[in-house]
Design a protein around this motif. Structure first.
Motif, PDB file in Angstrom:
ATOM      1  N   THR A 190     -52.013  21.292 126.037  1.00  8.79           N
ATOM      2  CA  THR A 190     -53.258  22.047 125.860  1.00  8.79           C
ATOM      3  C   THR A 190     -53.214  23.445 126.455  1.00  8.79           C
ATOM      4  O   THR A 190     -54.035  24.286 126.100  1.00  8.79           O
ATOM      5  N   GLY A 191     -52.296  23.684 127.384  1.00  8.16           N
ATOM      6  CA  GLY A 191     -52.254  24.973 128.062  1.00  8.16           C
ATOM      7  C   GLY A 191     -53.298  25.103 129.152  1.00  8.16           C
ATOM      8  O   GLY A 191     -53.447  26.171 129.752  1.00  8.16           O
ATOM      9  N   ALA A 192     -54.035  24.015 129.436  1.00  9.77           N
ATOM     10  CA  ALA A 192     -55.076  24.041 130.467  1.00  9.77           C
ATOM     11  C   ALA A 192     -54.443  24.045 131.859  1.00  9.77           C
ATOM     12  O   ALA A 192     -53.353  23.509 132.055  1.00  9.77           O
ATOM     13  N   PRO A 193     -55.106  24.642 132.852  1.00 11.25           N
ATOM     14  CA  PRO A 193     -54.580  24.665 134.220  1.00 11.25           C
ATOM     15  C   PRO A 193     -54.452  23.253 134.785  1.00 11.25           C
ATOM     16  O   PRO A 193     -55.249  22.368 134.469  1.00 11.25           O
ATOM     17  N   ARG A 194     -53.458  23.063 135.621  1.00 14.21           N
ATOM     18  CA  ARG A 194     -53.278  21.776 136.293  1.00 14.21           C
ATOM     19  C   ARG A 194     -52.671  22.039 137.666  1.00 14.21           C
ATOM     20  O   ARG A 194     -52.060  23.078 137.912  1.00 14.21           O
ATOM     21  N   CYS A 195     -52.855  21.080 138.564  1.00 14.42           N
ATOM     22  CA  CYS A 195     -52.286  21.169 139.904  1.00 14.42           C
ATOM     23  C   CYS A 195     -51.384  19.966 140.118  1.00 14.42           C
ATOM     24  O   CYS A 195     -51.778  18.826 139.862  1.00 14.42           O
ATOM     25  N   VAL A 196     -50.169  20.219 140.572  1.00 13.16           N
ATOM     26  CA  VAL A 196     -49.202  19.162 140.836  1.00 13.16           C
ATOM     27  C   VAL A 196     -48.690  19.324 142.262  1.00 13.16           C
ATOM     28  O   VAL A 196     -48.856  20.376 142.882  1.00 13.16           O
ATOM     29  N   ILE A 197     -48.057  18.273 142.770  1.00 16.92           N
ATOM     30  CA  ILE A 197     -47.489  18.297 144.114  1.00 16.92           C
ATOM     31  C   ILE A 197     -45.978  18.415 143.998  1.00 16.92           C
ATOM     32  O   ILE A 197     -45.332  17.638 143.293  1.00 16.92           O
ATOM     33  N   TYR A 198     -45.418  19.381 144.680  1.00 17.02           N
ATOM     34  CA  TYR A 198     -43.980  19.650 144.593  1.00 17.02           C
ATOM     35  C   TYR A 198     -43.175  18.594 145.349  1.00 17.02           C
ATOM     36  O   TYR A 198     -43.485  18.255 146.489  1.00 17.02           O
ATOM     37  N   ASN A 199     -42.123  18.075 144.699  1.00 18.95           N
ATOM     38  CA  ASN A 199     -41.198  17.138 145.334  1.00 18.95           C
ATOM     39  C   ASN A 199     -39.913  17.828 145.753  1.00 18.95           C
ATOM     40  O   ASN A 199     -39.594  17.928 146.937  1.00 18.95           O
ATOM     41  N   HIS A 200     -39.148  18.304 144.784  1.00 20.08           N
ATOM     42  CA  HIS A 200     -37.886  18.981 145.067  1.00 20.08           C
ATOM     43  C   HIS A 200     -37.455  19.748 143.829  1.00 20.08           C
ATOM     44  O   HIS A 200     -38.058  19.610 142.744  1.00 20.08           O
ATOM     45  N   CYS A 201     -36.422  20.557 143.968  1.00 13.61           N
ATOM     46  CA  CYS A 201     -35.914  21.315 142.825  1.00 13.61           C
ATOM     47  C   CYS A 201     -34.392  21.305 142.840  1.00 13.61           C
ATOM     48  O   CYS A 201     -33.765  21.093 143.880  1.00 13.61           O
TER      49      CYS A 201
ATOM     50  N   PRO B 282     -53.799  34.346 141.402  1.00 11.96           N
ATOM     51  CA  PRO B 282     -54.735  35.468 141.634  1.00 11.96           C
ATOM     52  C   PRO B 282     -56.102  35.024 142.126  1.00 11.96           C
ATOM     53  O   PRO B 282     -56.756  35.747 142.879  1.00 11.96           O
ATOM     54  N   GLU B 283     -56.571  33.833 141.707  1.00 10.27           N
ATOM     55  CA  GLU B 283     -57.860  33.304 142.148  1.00 10.27           C
ATOM     56  C   GLU B 283     -57.672  31.853 142.581  1.00 10.27           C
ATOM     57  O   GLU B 283     -58.122  30.920 141.892  1.00 10.27           O
ATOM     58  N   PRO B 284     -57.041  31.608 143.717  1.00 11.40           N
ATOM     59  CA  PRO B 284     -56.716  30.235 144.116  1.00 11.40           C
ATOM     60  C   PRO B 284     -57.935  29.357 144.373  1.00 11.40           C
ATOM     61  O   PRO B 284     -57.957  28.190 143.977  1.00 11.40           O
ATOM     62  N   ASP B 285     -58.958  29.884 145.024  1.00 11.41           N
ATOM     63  CA  ASP B 285     -60.134  29.078 145.362  1.00 11.41           C
ATOM     64  C   ASP B 285     -60.905  28.671 144.103  1.00 11.41           C
ATOM     65  O   ASP B 285     -61.305  27.513 143.949  1.00 11.41           O
TER      66      ASP B 285
ATOM     67  N   ARG C 146     -58.873  26.143 142.155  1.00 16.76           N
ATOM     68  CA  ARG C 146     -58.899  24.830 142.804  1.00 16.76           C
ATOM     69  C   ARG C 146     -60.188  24.081 142.463  1.00 16.76           C
ATOM     70  O   ARG C 146     -60.159  22.896 142.131  1.00 16.76           O
ATOM     71  N   ARG C 147     -61.321  24.776 142.521  1.00 13.48           N
ATOM     72  CA  ARG C 147     -62.605  24.133 142.205  1.00 13.48           C
ATOM     73  C   ARG C 147     -62.642  23.675 140.748  1.00 13.48           C
ATOM     74  O   ARG C 147     -63.125  22.570 140.447  1.00 13.48           O
ATOM     75  N   GLN C 148     -62.121  24.491 139.845  1.00 11.03           N
ATOM     76  CA  GLN C 148     -62.118  24.129 138.431  1.00 11.03           C
ATOM     77  C   GLN C 148     -61.243  22.904 138.174  1.00 11.03           C
ATOM     78  O   GLN C 148     -61.619  22.004 137.416  1.00 11.03           O
ATOM     79  N   ILE C 149     -60.074  22.860 138.823  1.00  4.50           N
ATOM     80  CA  ILE C 149     -59.166  21.729 138.623  1.00  4.50           C
ATOM     81  C   ILE C 149     -59.756  20.454 139.213  1.00  4.50           C
ATOM     82  O   ILE C 149     -59.640  19.363 138.627  1.00  4.50           O
TER      83      ILE C 149
ATOM     84  N   CYS D  38     -62.394  19.240 136.840  1.00  4.23           N
ATOM     85  CA  CYS D  38     -61.744  18.672 135.659  1.00  4.23           C
ATOM     86  C   CYS D  38     -61.185  17.285 135.975  1.00  4.23           C
ATOM     87  O   CYS D  38     -61.276  16.358 135.152  1.00  4.23           O
ATOM     88  N   GLY D  39     -60.609  17.122 137.174  1.00 10.29           N
ATOM     89  CA  GLY D  39     -60.073  15.833 137.576  1.00 10.29           C
ATOM     90  C   GLY D  39     -61.161  14.772 137.702  1.00 10.29           C
ATOM     91  O   GLY D  39     -60.953  13.617 137.307  1.00 10.29           O
ATOM     92  N   ARG D  40     -62.301  15.150 138.225  1.00 13.98           N
ATOM     93  CA  ARG D  40     -63.416  14.205 138.346  1.00 13.98           C
ATOM     94  C   ARG D  40     -63.900  13.763 136.972  1.00 13.98           C
ATOM     95  O   ARG D  40     -64.202  12.580 136.759  1.00 13.98           O
ATOM     96  N   GLU D  41     -63.985  14.690 136.036  1.00 10.06           N
ATOM     97  CA  GLU D  41     -64.390  14.328 134.681  1.00 10.06           C
ATOM     98  C   GLU D  41     -63.350  13.417 134.040  1.00 10.06           C
ATOM     99  O   GLU D  41     -63.699  12.465 133.327  1.00 10.06           O
TER     100      GLU D  41
END
Length: 218
Positions: free
Chosen positions: A106-117, A173-176, A179-182, A185-188
């Motif tokens: 979808t191209g929608a913003p998402r937040c993930v937790i980094y493990n390793h690279c 550029p707008e982290p706060d 974060r609120r938007q994500i 979205c997660g709650r929904e």
């Protein structure tokens, strides 16, 4: 994990990753070396007995890594400008960092937790950074943790951090606001677990067996 492995009988440490990513937290973590023995490039914690000789080489290396060397100063300056070069991508992330990415479908913003690279190479020969992350997902009934791998293609020169396919959320550029938007979205998303009747007009997608995105309009 790439920097610290506890899977083997002898816990191993990747010094380059570990010293950079955890050096700034060493005072808070109260790291000591008197109870660690060295075996090749691995470190073994010994609790039952006292090691007579401290690990001076590793301790010296740890302390040196915390000094403002030319390379680390250059890296920090680059980060402050929110720019990064490909060879320093490994220093951008720390384990459990909240990272910003977008959904492939979808191209929608998402937040993930980094493990390793880890750097990998495609069959065609092009190199890329293979970034392993995790996030909460659901099969419609159960909410649980799953992993997703995001690729950062090799690039030349310096690049704006927010132009990467995945990067720490703090460099957005707008982290706060993001974060609120994500979170909303997660709650929904969680509220829609189970069976619901909804009207929808738009594009849907799924990932096929070879990892490609298949979309269609409904």
């Amino acid at each position: 994990m790439r920097c610290v492995s506890l899977a083997d009988a002898t816990p191993s440490v990747w010094l380059t990753f570990t010293l950079w990513n955890f050096g700034s937290n060493s005072d808070r973590l109260n790291v000591t070396f008197s109870s660690i023995s060295v075996r090749s490039w691995s470190c073994t914690t010994n609790i039952s007995q006292t090691i007579p000789r401290p690990l001076k080489p590793i301790e010296s290396c740890w302390n040196t890594s915390r000094l403002p060397t030319a390379r680390s100063s250059s890296t920090l300056t680059s980060f402050s400008r929110k720019e990064i070069t490909y060879d320093l991508l490994w220093a951008l992330f720390r384990p459990n960092t909240e990272a910003y990415a977008t959904c492939r479908g979808t191209g929608a913003p998402r937040c993930v937790i980094y493990n390793h690279c880890e750097e990998m190479k495609r069959l065609a020969g092009s190199r890329y950074l293979h970034v392993s992350t995790r996030f909460l997902n659901s099969d419609g009934r159960v909410l649980g943790e799953t992993t997703v791998c995001i690729e950062i293609d090799i690039f030349r020169g310096a690049k704006r951090i927010e132009l990467l396919s995945v990067y720490p959320l703090e460099y957005h550029p707008e982290p706060d606001t993001t974060r609120r938007q994500i979170i909303e979205c997660g709650r929904e998303y969680v509220s829609l677990m189970g069976i619901h009747h909804r009207q929808y007009d738009g594009t849907v997608f799924y990932i096929d067996d070879v990892g490609e995105i298949v979309r269609w309009y409904i």
